[in-house]
Design an enzyme around this catalytic site. Structure first.
Site, mmCIF file in Angstrom:
data_model
loop_
_atom_site.group_PDB
_atom_site.id
_atom_site.type_symbol
_atom_site.label_atom_id
_atom_site.label_comp_id
_atom_site.label_asym_id
_atom_site.label_seq_id
_atom_site.Cartn_x
_atom_site.Cartn_y
_atom_site.Cartn_z
ATOM 1 N N ASN A 96 50.223 27.958 30.656
ATOM 2 C CA ASN A 96 50.863 27.876 29.327
ATOM 3 C C ASN A 96 52.250 28.513 29.271
ATOM 4 O OD1 ASN A 96 50.103 30.495 29.584
ATOM 5 N ND2 ASN A 96 49.006 30.644 27.626
ATOM 6 N N ASP A 146 53.398 31.483 29.929
ATOM 7 C CA ASP A 146 53.659 32.892 29.590
ATOM 8 C C ASP A 146 53.877 33.740 30.850
ATOM 9 O OD1 ASP A 146 51.129 33.097 30.632
ATOM 10 O OD2 ASP A 146 50.241 34.103 28.876
ATOM 11 N N ASP A 180 33.881 39.674 39.017
ATOM 12 C CA ASP A 180 33.994 41.058 39.441
ATOM 13 C C ASP A 180 33.215 41.901 38.433
ATOM 14 O OD1 ASP A 180 35.247 43.360 40.784
ATOM 15 O OD2 ASP A 180 36.816 41.925 41.297
ATOM 16 N N ASP A 190 32.682 46.251 42.039
ATOM 17 C CA ASP A 190 33.805 47.151 42.235
ATOM 18 C C ASP A 190 33.321 48.571 42.537
ATOM 19 O OD1 ASP A 190 36.776 47.326 41.856
ATOM 20 O OD2 ASP A 190 36.204 48.816 40.352
ATOM 21 N N GLU A 213 31.809 46.656 46.982
ATOM 22 C CA GLU A 213 33.013 47.215 47.598
ATOM 23 C C GLU A 213 32.721 48.669 47.976
ATOM 24 O OE1 GLU A 213 37.695 48.200 46.553
ATOM 25 O OE2 GLU A 213 36.114 48.455 45.072
ATOM 26 N N HIS A 231 43.047 41.720 47.191
ATOM 27 C CA HIS A 231 44.084 42.020 46.200
ATOM 28 C C HIS A 231 44.579 43.462 46.248
ATOM 29 C CE1 HIS A 231 40.426 43.606 44.576
ATOM 30 N NE2 HIS A 231 41.104 44.250 43.639
ATOM 31 N N ASP A 232 43.963 44.304 47.056
ATOM 32 C CA ASP A 232 44.394 45.698 47.183
ATOM 33 C C ASP A 232 45.154 45.941 48.480
ATOM 34 O OD1 ASP A 232 43.107 46.498 44.796
ATOM 35 O OD2 ASP A 232 41.205 46.827 45.854
HETATM 36 C C1 GLC Z 1 38.677 48.661 43.295
HETATM 37 C C2 GLC Z 1 39.541 47.466 43.001
HETATM 38 C C3 GLC Z 1 40.908 47.922 42.665
HETATM 39 C C4 GLC Z 1 40.834 48.809 41.448
HETATM 40 C C5 GLC Z 1 39.835 49.953 41.637
HETATM 41 C C6 GLC Z 1 39.477 50.583 40.333
HETATM 42 O O1 GLC Z 1 39.095 49.339 44.429
HETATM 43 O O2 GLC Z 1 39.493 46.563 44.067
HETATM 44 O O3 GLC Z 1 41.802 46.865 42.460
HETATM 45 O O4 GLC Z 1 42.085 49.340 41.156
HETATM 46 O O5 GLC Z 1 38.620 49.497 42.204
HETATM 47 O O6 GLC Z 1 38.699 49.721 39.553
HETATM 48 CA CA CA Z 2 49.153 31.975 31.161
#
Ligand code: GLC
Ligand code: CA
Length: 545
Positions: A24, A26, A99, A199, A241, A314-315
């Site tokens: 969209n 943004d 997640d 998580d 995780e 993503h980390d």
């Molecule tokens: C996990 C996630 C990370 C987040 C952290 C706190 O390590 O992968 O992206 O910042 O937990 O939730």
């Molecule tokens: Ca968007």
């Protein structure tokens, strides 16, 4: 319910929604954007999508701070968009995994708002310590820097936050809190979700007064209870995780009886190069050590647990930049890293853009850094005397923003990610590295991932890849890797070179009278006399005849 364990044959694709596809204008990726790209993922061949959090959230940590577990953040869409994603995914044989951030909530969650006010039911949903504002309860540190304790004026007490102060830790010792979470989990699973990624689940058994965070005494009791009350009622995949799990913990988490989770993410191979400053100061990667780590996990979990297989999320910085060569051998090294990981026993995870060989980006100054962790670390490491150059170098090596630049779809402005201004700049290399250029190119990183994923699906090899034995072959070599996977008289051989140098290996060091090539980076197995020649970042998979 009898567990079918379909996830042992699956390949999971991780989406970081805010950076995947904006619909969209943004500048922020969203759920309709994901739906519009499902056919691309179908083409890649993945079976499961794990979505980083899309719940309602003030976005202090990009959604890992949830203020309403039963709603979608307007930034990402609506609950009905989410239901549509589940339906549209299922139509294509793709399950959707969410997640689950259950170690902490947002400080804006209704439970915390009530807790702060002193509402007796909710107060104990969080972890408080009485005292005075000048006397912090103990020396526990938060992962994002500073003390893990925050004085709360309204409550007149300290609360625990192992991440940012907008992420208060939930009190798992409180059964009412736990059962509220289980109800929420079941509510989502009843919508047809394929499972959850949990998580920092290793922290839920914490005992802050004894300075215990990961692997606390009641951790597995809680995981078992959550599994029984929620996960085991559905045919799903669950992955925890766990930065601090060794094989012994992993065997509990991923026990074949299904009493806890399907599998965990272990991080030993990722942390191999870390120093006393953690990821912010690293030694060069040692592939021999990394192979030994992977071999240990392959052997330890065989028959009594299940591995997840990944280089990227993503980390983490982009795998090709961290472990391969993002320059001259970008394509070759991206393929070789993938081949090594996907041949092992376990469930492979592909992080968005990894299948394109996306690389790290460059940050010139602290103002360009978006991630809360990197921002806080810039500050903390400054207090330890690190120069600004040193801190920027650390962020450029390993900051979390590298993984969060938008997916590079094509060579139009903003890489086809958005019609507006992206929330984080697109990596300038999108004109060369993008999905449009790769999908139909048989030599692309994308096509290589597609072939690797197809191999797992191939009825001829599926059983070998899932259940076959693992025999390391070149584990003591500094740069080369090799391993065999075998089952019922069939043997697959995976071999390759983790370096940019050409390396020769006597043929007799690898099994097989004849080798039939299945997949390769350079299109052949090159031999010269008695030797196999491995070119820079060359690798291949072959059938031993
Ligand atoms: C996990 C996630 C990370 C987040 C952290 C706190 O390590 O992968 O992206 O910042 O937990 O939730
Ligand atoms: Ca968007």
């Amino acid at each position: 319910m009898k567990q079918t364990k379909w996830w042992k044959d699956s390949v999971v694709y991780q989406i970081y929604p805010r950076s995947f596809q904006d619909s969209n204008g943004d500048g922020i990726g969203d759920i309709p954007g994901i739906i519009s790209r499902l056919d691309y993922l179908k083409e890649l061949g993945i079976d499961v999508i794990w979505l980083s959090p899309v719940y309602r959230s003030p976005q202090d940590d990009n959604g890992y701070d949830i203020s309403d577990y039963r709603d979608i953040d307007p930034m990402f869409g609506t609950l009905s968009d989410m239901e549509e994603l589940i339906r549209e995914g299922n139509k294509r044989g793709i399950r959707i995994v969410m997640d689950l951030v259950a170690n902490h909530s947002s400080d804006e969650h209704a439970w915390f708002v009530e807790a702060r006010k002193g509402n007796p039911k909710y107060r104990d949903y969080y972890i408080w310590r009485e005292g005075t504002p000048d006397q912090v309860p103990n020396a526990l540190r938060a992962s994002f820097g500073g003390s893990a304790w925050e004085w709360d004026e309204q409550a007149g007490a300290w609360y625990l936050h192992l991440f940012s102060k907008k992420q208060p830790d939930l009190n798992w010792e409180n059964p009412a809190m736990r059962h509220d979470l289980y109800d929420m989990i079941n509510w989502w699973l009843d919508k047809g979700l394929g499972g959850f990624r949990l998580d920092v689940v290793e922290l839920i058994g914490k005992v802050p007064d004894r300075m215990i965070t990961a692997n606390g005494p009641r951790l597995h009791e809680y995981v078992k209870e959550m599994s029984k009350e929620a996960f085991q009622k559905h045919d799903i995949v669950t992955v925890g995780e766990t930065w601090n799990a060794g094989p012994e913990e992993a065997k509990l988490y991923s026990a074949p009886d299904g009493s806890e989770l399907s599998m965990i993410f272990q991080f030993e191979h990722i942390c191999q190069s870390h120093t006393q400053f953690g990821k912010w100061k690293q030694n060069p990667k040692d592939f021999r050590a990394i192979k030994h780590i992977m071999t240990k996990w392959q052997n330890e979990l065989r028959g009594c647990g299940w591995n997840s297989l990944f280089w990227d999320n993503h980390d983490l910085p982009r795998a090709v930049s961290a472990f391969g060569d993002e320059g001259k051998y970008r394509v070759e090294s991206a393929k070789t890293l993938a081949l090594y990981m996907h041949g092992l026993q376990g469930t492979p995870y592909v992080y968005q853009g990894e299948e394109l060989g996306m690389t790290n980006t460059h940050f010139n100054s602290p103002d360009e850094v978006m991630d809360i962790e990197s921002r806080n670390m810039y500050h903390e490491l400054g207090e330890l005397g690190w120069s600004s150059e040193e801190r920027m170098a650390a962020i450029n090596m390993t900051g979390r923003d590298h993984a969060r630049t938008p997916v590079q779809w094509d060579d139009t402005e903003n890489a086809g990610f958005t019609q507006g201004t992206p929330w984080i700049p697109v990596n300038p290399n999108y004109r060369e590295i993008n999905a449009k250029a790769q999908v139909r190119d048989p030599g692309s990183v994308f096509s290589f991932y597609k072939a690797l994923i197809a191999l797992r699906r191939d009825p001829g090899w599926r059983d070998v890849l899932r259940d076959g034995t693992y025999t390391p072959l070149l584990d003591d070599d500094e740069h080369l890797f090799g391993y065999a996977r075998a089952l019922n008289g069939k043997t697959l051989l995976f071999a390759g070179n983790f370096s940019g140098e050409e390396i020769r290996l006597p043929q007799k060091r690898l099994p097989g009278e004849r080798r039939e090539l299945l997949l390769s980076v350079y299109g052949e197995i090159r031999t010269e006399g008695e030797d196999i020649v491995f070119r820079p970042y060359e690798s291949w998979a072959a059938v031993c005849l």
